[in-house]
Design a protein around this motif. Structure first.
Motif, PDB file in Angstrom:
ATOM      1  N   VAL A  89     -45.929  11.956  40.814  1.00 40.90           N
ATOM      2  CA  VAL A  89     -45.359  11.899  41.647  1.00 40.90           C
ATOM      3  C   VAL A  89     -44.358  11.011  42.265  1.00 40.90           C
ATOM      4  O   VAL A  89     -45.788   9.854  42.729  1.00 40.90           O
ATOM      5  CB  VAL A  89     -45.824  13.395  42.795  1.00 40.90           C
ATOM      6  CG1 VAL A  89     -45.133  13.412  43.638  1.00 40.90           C
ATOM      7  CG2 VAL A  89     -46.532  14.115  42.040  1.00 40.90           C
ATOM      8  N   GLY A  90     -43.560  10.767  42.646  1.00 42.02           N
ATOM      9  CA  GLY A  90     -43.082   9.537  43.357  1.00 42.02           C
ATOM     10  C   GLY A  90     -42.160  10.228  44.743  1.00 42.02           C
ATOM     11  O   GLY A  90     -42.236  10.758  44.823  1.00 42.02           O
TER      12      GLY A  90
ATOM     13  N   ILE B 220     -46.053   7.082  43.072  1.00 41.05           N
ATOM     14  CA  ILE B 220     -45.276   6.118  42.991  1.00 41.05           C
ATOM     15  C   ILE B 220     -45.062   5.868  43.844  1.00 41.05           C
ATOM     16  O   ILE B 220     -44.617   7.439  44.629  1.00 41.05           O
ATOM     17  CB  ILE B 220     -44.831   6.272  41.960  1.00 41.05           C
ATOM     18  CG1 ILE B 220     -45.214   6.015  40.810  1.00 41.05           C
ATOM     19  CG2 ILE B 220     -44.178   4.768  42.083  1.00 41.05           C
ATOM     20  CD1 ILE B 220     -44.316   6.287  39.084  1.00 41.05           C
ATOM     21  N   PHE B 221     -45.616   4.952  45.244  1.00 37.44           N
ATOM     22  CA  PHE B 221     -45.327   5.497  46.716  1.00 37.44           C
ATOM     23  C   PHE B 221     -44.590   4.491  46.904  1.00 37.44           C
ATOM     24  O   PHE B 221     -44.229   2.906  46.013  1.00 37.44           O
ATOM     25  CB  PHE B 221     -46.474   5.316  47.885  1.00 37.44           C
ATOM     26  CG  PHE B 221     -46.658   5.504  48.810  1.00 37.44           C
ATOM     27  CD1 PHE B 221     -46.441   4.001  49.918  1.00 37.44           C
ATOM     28  CD2 PHE B 221     -46.152   6.596  49.766  1.00 37.44           C
ATOM     29  CE1 PHE B 221     -46.168   4.522  51.393  1.00 37.44           C
ATOM     30  CE2 PHE B 221     -45.895   6.295  50.839  1.00 37.44           C
ATOM     31  CZ  PHE B 221     -46.187   5.593  51.781  1.00 37.44           C
TER      32      PHE B 221
ATOM     33  N   GLU C 279     -31.238   3.382  53.115  1.00 42.01           N
ATOM     34  CA  GLU C 279     -30.429   2.788  51.998  1.00 42.01           C
ATOM     35  C   GLU C 279     -31.984   2.607  50.735  1.00 42.01           C
ATOM     36  O   GLU C 279     -31.394   2.996  49.477  1.00 42.01           O
ATOM     37  CB  GLU C 279     -29.814   1.775  51.690  1.00 42.01           C
ATOM     38  CG  GLU C 279     -30.307   0.518  52.438  1.00 42.01           C
ATOM     39  CD  GLU C 279     -29.679   0.493  53.868  1.00 42.01           C
ATOM     40  OE1 GLU C 279     -29.823  -0.596  53.933  1.00 42.01           O
ATOM     41  OE2 GLU C 279     -29.948   1.366  54.155  1.00 42.01           O
ATOM     42  N   ASN C 280     -33.099   2.660  51.191  1.00 40.55           N
ATOM     43  CA  ASN C 280     -33.914   2.019  50.620  1.00 40.55           C
ATOM     44  C   ASN C 280     -35.110   2.950  49.888  1.00 40.55           C
ATOM     45  O   ASN C 280     -34.887   2.945  48.891  1.00 40.55           O
ATOM     46  CB  ASN C 280     -35.202   1.014  51.406  1.00 40.55           C
ATOM     47  CG  ASN C 280     -34.855  -0.050  52.322  1.00 40.55           C
ATOM     48  OD1 ASN C 280     -34.005  -0.471  51.162  1.00 40.55           O
ATOM     49  ND2 ASN C 280     -35.015  -0.764  52.751  1.00 40.55           N
ATOM     50  N   GLN C 281     -34.726   4.130  50.533  1.00 38.01           N
ATOM     51  CA  GLN C 281     -35.024   5.516  49.690  1.00 38.01           C
ATOM     52  C   GLN C 281     -34.157   6.194  48.650  1.00 38.01           C
ATOM     53  O   GLN C 281     -34.386   6.380  48.098  1.00 38.01           O
ATOM     54  CB  GLN C 281     -35.038   6.305  50.867  1.00 38.01           C
ATOM     55  CG  GLN C 281     -36.389   6.416  52.397  1.00 38.01           C
ATOM     56  CD  GLN C 281     -36.408   7.430  53.329  1.00 38.01           C
ATOM     57  OE1 GLN C 281     -35.622   8.109  53.497  1.00 38.01           O
ATOM     58  NE2 GLN C 281     -37.769   7.867  53.150  1.00 38.01           N
TER      59      GLN C 281
ATOM     60  N   ARG D  18     -34.057   6.694  42.986  1.00 40.60           N
ATOM     61  CA  ARG D  18     -33.056   6.331  41.238  1.00 40.60           C
ATOM     62  C   ARG D  18     -34.189   5.310  40.577  1.00 40.60           C
ATOM     63  O   ARG D  18     -34.378   5.770  39.311  1.00 40.60           O
ATOM     64  CB  ARG D  18     -32.111   5.128  42.149  1.00 40.60           C
ATOM     65  CG  ARG D  18     -30.530   5.973  42.201  1.00 40.60           C
ATOM     66  CD  ARG D  18     -29.717   5.093  42.300  1.00 40.60           C
ATOM     67  NE  ARG D  18     -28.035   6.438  42.755  1.00 40.60           N
ATOM     68  CZ  ARG D  18     -27.683   6.060  43.914  1.00 40.60           C
ATOM     69  NH1 ARG D  18     -27.451   4.849  44.732  1.00 40.60           N
ATOM     70  NH2 ARG D  18     -26.354   6.895  43.864  1.00 40.60           N
ATOM     71  N   SER D  19     -35.006   5.046  41.368  1.00 34.74           N
ATOM     72  CA  SER D  19     -36.280   4.345  40.162  1.00 34.74           C
ATOM     73  C   SER D  19     -37.027   5.392  39.869  1.00 34.74           C
ATOM     74  O   SER D  19     -36.954   5.164  38.973  1.00 34.74           O
ATOM     75  CB  SER D  19     -36.590   3.108  41.591  1.00 34.74           C
ATOM     76  OG  SER D  19     -38.224   2.559  40.554  1.00 34.74           O
ATOM     77  N   PHE D  20     -37.421   6.578  40.474  1.00 33.94           N
ATOM     78  CA  PHE D  20     -38.039   7.269  40.613  1.00 33.94           C
ATOM     79  C   PHE D  20     -38.084   7.992  39.039  1.00 33.94           C
ATOM     80  O   PHE D  20     -38.705   8.268  37.940  1.00 33.94           O
ATOM     81  CB  PHE D  20     -38.205   8.380  41.601  1.00 33.94           C
ATOM     82  CG  PHE D  20     -39.323   7.786  42.446  1.00 33.94           C
ATOM     83  CD1 PHE D  20     -39.900   6.033  42.186  1.00 33.94           C
ATOM     84  CD2 PHE D  20     -39.097   8.251  43.863  1.00 33.94           C
ATOM     85  CE1 PHE D  20     -40.824   6.224  43.563  1.00 33.94           C
ATOM     86  CE2 PHE D  20     -40.148   8.133  44.913  1.00 33.94           C
ATOM     87  CZ  PHE D  20     -40.792   6.782  44.957  1.00 33.94           C
ATOM     88  N   ILE D  21     -35.849   8.111  39.183  1.00 32.77           N
ATOM     89  CA  ILE D  21     -35.642   8.368  38.236  1.00 32.77           C
ATOM     90  C   ILE D  21     -35.073   8.337  36.803  1.00 32.77           C
ATOM     91  O   ILE D  21     -36.210   8.196  35.270  1.00 32.77           O
ATOM     92  CB  ILE D  21     -33.953   9.472  37.843  1.00 32.77           C
ATOM     93  CG1 ILE D  21     -34.047   9.934  39.859  1.00 32.77           C
ATOM     94  CG2 ILE D  21     -33.081   9.269  37.102  1.00 32.77           C
ATOM     95  CD1 ILE D  21     -32.693  10.336  39.934  1.00 32.77           C
TER      96      ILE D  21
END
Length: 357
Positions: free
Chosen positions: A65-66, A97-98, A106-108, A113-116
């Motif tokens: 889970v991100g 993954i927190f 923009e950080n979210q 995208r990193s989680f994807i």
């Protein structure tokens, strides 16, 4: 992860068929209760997870889970983060993954995208603001990763871009606060008097800000005057700064509506520094939202009049949703958490002792 886990399941099923062991169909395992931990299992040390292939294979048993969190701007947010971190543990069958976005959209978006890219199983987002999410949610949908919203809502043209939303009923919180104030003023013999109000709003565009502002506005009485509304950005320092400016501009403030507790603490500091008093025995009535532990201390001290709860313990509810999705079940689109309100007519000291935040 899901793809790897599916391969393992298929391979296991083939072996079972070849050797003729057991039935080809069985009841799926019941999802553990949100607050209960799954049976403990040996976890490899962190360094082995990074270096040993065997440890990497073992992690495929976990649901990944991100979580893209807003930040750490308030006591409420800290409790919300802790709820997720204590729920989504390896002992409970998860890898979390927190990401702390530091209150920047923009950080979210980068985190999602990193989680994807990491092929997580589920993405949870507490969005900074409501708009501007269509593109990144489309990317998650194309990757086949369900998105769950926590706390704040997203305003999108296609609500199939996310599975569901979990949070407080912000509009009801605001309207409940207005109803409480009406009853309180009537009890004070001030039901017909002109009442001057200022509002410390949260981050403009955030669901909590929009809902609480609109909800309170719906309960405004004809003899109530909203002198001003300005954002305190949900922080104590900004709340104090805005309240200082209100006190200089408006000499006769009767009520301060603070759209979260941290801004209320800042407002109280500003009021005291200006030589005024607040609370049940003071010059100014203080209404706040969230009901964190420190707010109970403020009511006990006689500085705050009432607080309308926004339950931050979303972790167990989100885990329950994920287990249902894992089992192929449908879930309700909007899921409100249980909430209450508290004021100084209650035994708030005793109530505080029973609460988890």
């Amino acid at each position: 992860m899901k793809k790897k886990l599916l391969s393992v399941i298929l391979a296991t099923a083939m072996v079972a068929t070849m050797v003729g062991c057991g039935s080809a169909t069985s009841e799926p395992a019941a999802a553990p209760a949100a607050e209960e931990a799954a049976p403990a299992k040996e976890a490899a040390p962190a360094e082995e997870v990074a270096e040993e292939p065997a440890a990497e294979e073992a992690s495929d048993d976990l649901i990944v889970v991100g979580y893209a969190q807003v930040g750490a701007e308030s006591d409420w947010r800290t409790a919300n983060t802790e709820s997720f971190k204590t729920t989504f543990t390896e002992e409970n069958g998860y890898q979390l993954i927190f990401d702390d976005a530091q209150q920047k959209q923009e950080n979210q978006i980068k985190a999602i995208r990193s989680f994807i890219q990491q092929e997580v199983d589920y993405i949870v987002v507490a969005p900074v603001v409501e708009t501007g999410w269509e593109t990144v949610l489309e990317e998650a949908k194309e990757a086949g990763i369900p998105v769950i919203l926590s706390d704040r809502m997203m305003d999108v043209s296609d609500d199939s871009l996310y599975e569901c939303w979990v949070g407080g009923n912000f509009v009801k919180e605001g309207s409940d606060a207005a109803a409480w104030l009406k009853t309180y003023l009537e009890g004070q013999g001030k039901g017909e008097e002109e009442i001057n109000i200022v509002t410390l709003q949260g981050t403009i565009g955030a669901s909590a800000q929009v809902g609480r502002t609109d909800g309170f506005a719906s309960g405004m009485q004809d003899n109530w005057v909203m002198l001003d509304k300005q954002t305190g950005e949900f922080t104590q320092s900004k709340g104090q700064e805005v309240m200082e400016s209100f006190l200089k501009k408006y000499p006769d403030i009767d009520v301060v509506v603070c759209e979260n507790d941290n801004m209320a603490f800042g407002a109280i500091d500003a009021i005291k520094a200006a030589g005024k008093t607040c609370g049940p025995e003071g010059d100014i009535t203080i209404i706040s939202f969230d009901a964190v532990a420190a707010a109970f201390d403020s009511m006990i001290a006689g500085d705050m009049n009432a607080d309308f709860e926004c339950n931050p313990l979303h972790g167990p509810r989100v885990a329950e949703i994920i287990q249902k999705l894992q089992a192929g079940e449908s879930v309700e689109k909007i899921q409100y958490v249980d909430e209450a309100y508290f004021d100084t007519s209650m035994d708030v000291a005793a109530i505080k002792e029973t609460r988890a935040y």
